[in-house]
Design a protein around this motif. Structure first.
Motif, PDB file in Angstrom:
ATOM      1  N   SER A 103       0.845  -1.190   0.000  1.00  0.00           N
ATOM      2  CA  SER A 103       0.000   0.000   0.000  1.00  0.00           C
ATOM      3  C   SER A 103       0.880   1.239   0.000  1.00  0.00           C
ATOM      4  CB  SER A 103      -0.920  -0.015   1.221  1.00  0.00           C
ATOM      5  OG  SER A 103      -0.133   0.071   2.387  1.00  0.00           O
ATOM      6  N   GLU A 104       0.275   2.382  -0.281  1.00  0.00           N
ATOM      7  CA  GLU A 104       1.031   3.640  -0.310  1.00  0.00           C
ATOM      8  C   GLU A 104       1.623   3.936   1.065  1.00  0.00           C
ATOM      9  OE1 GLU A 104       1.529   5.731  -2.974  1.00  0.00           O
ATOM     10  OE2 GLU A 104       0.617   4.178  -4.203  1.00  0.00           O
ATOM     11  N   ARG A 105       0.871   3.618   2.117  1.00  0.00           N
ATOM     12  CA  ARG A 105       1.361   3.880   3.474  1.00  0.00           C
ATOM     13  C   ARG A 105       2.605   3.048   3.769  1.00  0.00           C
ATOM     14  NH1 ARG A 105       0.814   1.398   8.112  1.00  0.00           N
ATOM     15  NH2 ARG A 105      -0.685  -0.090   7.301  1.00  0.00           N
ATOM     16  N   ASP A 106       2.599   1.778   3.330  1.00  0.00           N
ATOM     17  CA  ASP A 106       3.764   0.917   3.574  1.00  0.00           C
ATOM     18  C   ASP A 106       4.943   1.303   2.699  1.00  0.00           C
ATOM     19  OD1 ASP A 106       2.307  -0.474   5.405  1.00  0.00           O
ATOM     20  OD2 ASP A 106       1.703  -2.037   3.992  1.00  0.00           O
TER      21      ASP A 106
ATOM     22  N   PRO B 231      12.525   3.500   9.980  1.00  0.00           N
ATOM     23  CA  PRO B 231      13.793   2.924   9.513  1.00  0.00           C
ATOM     24  C   PRO B 231      13.813   1.403   9.563  1.00  0.00           C
ATOM     25  CG  PRO B 231      14.072   3.911  11.682  1.00  0.00           C
ATOM     26  CD  PRO B 231      12.688   4.261  11.217  1.00  0.00           C
ATOM     27  N   LEU B 232      12.942   0.809  10.375  1.00  0.00           N
ATOM     28  CA  LEU B 232      12.922  -0.646  10.468  1.00  0.00           C
ATOM     29  C   LEU B 232      12.001  -1.289   9.437  1.00  0.00           C
ATOM     30  CD1 LEU B 232      12.817  -1.013  14.339  1.00  0.00           C
ATOM     31  CD2 LEU B 232      14.791  -1.135  12.838  1.00  0.00           C
ATOM     32  N   SER B 233      11.318  -0.481   8.643  1.00  0.00           N
ATOM     33  CA  SER B 233      10.365  -1.053   7.691  1.00  0.00           C
ATOM     34  C   SER B 233      11.075  -1.832   6.591  1.00  0.00           C
ATOM     35  CB  SER B 233       9.519   0.052   7.075  1.00  0.00           C
ATOM     36  OG  SER B 233      10.345   0.921   6.313  1.00  0.00           O
ATOM     37  N   ARG B 234      12.327  -1.494   6.320  1.00  0.00           N
ATOM     38  CA  ARG B 234      13.044  -2.210   5.275  1.00  0.00           C
ATOM     39  C   ARG B 234      13.352  -3.643   5.685  1.00  0.00           C
ATOM     40  NH1 ARG B 234      17.899   1.512   4.201  1.00  0.00           N
ATOM     41  NH2 ARG B 234      17.098   2.782   5.865  1.00  0.00           N
TER      42      ARG B 234
END
Length: 144
Positions: A63-66, A72-75
């Protein structure tokens, strides 16, 4: 008059000419500058992510939000998900191995119990046969 004095007299004129040349290259102040666009095109381009986006049912969909998160930990979030998935698979394998080992252990115990019962029955039958034989022999002989 020496050469130095002659150049000194021409110096203000040279500065004016130099400034006139620089001014000729400067843009007009009355011109409104447009905002920079992709590859200097106009009008600005649309969102190109829409062209390359996978379908919502696809595993690659974000999604656009993701996609535009500032975390920084989303990667490494997908790596955590992969690790959890592998851990659950390994836990399933371990539980399957434990279950099959327990079933095998139960079968071994049952077979040992059956063999113990067979040997016990065999000894009982043998003792009973021997007892019956001795009883018959004792009844036939009168010396007892």
């Amino acid at each position: 008059m020496c050469i130095r004095d002659r150049y000194r007299a021409q110096l203000p004129d040279l500065k004016k000419r130099y400034e006139a040349i620089i001014e000729s290259f400067k843009p007009d102040k009355t011109i409104e500058l447009k905002a920079a666009t992709r590859y200097s095109s106009s009008p600005p381009w649309k969102n190109t992510f829409v062209n390359l986006q996978p379908e919502r049912t696809s595993a690659m969909y974000m999604s656009e939000r993701d996609r535009f998160t500032k975390d920084p930990l989303s990667r490494i979030q997908f790596q955590k998900e992969e690790k959890c998935k592998l851990d659950s698979i390994n836990n399933g394998r371990l539980s399957h191995i434990k279950m099959s080992n327990s079933l095998l252990f139960q079968r071994i115990q049952e077979s040992e119990q059956k063999s113990d019962q067979r040997t016990e029955l065999f000894l009982k039958k043998k003792g009973l046969r021997q007892y019956n034989y001795e009883q018959r022999c004792h009844l036939r002989n009168d010396y007892a």
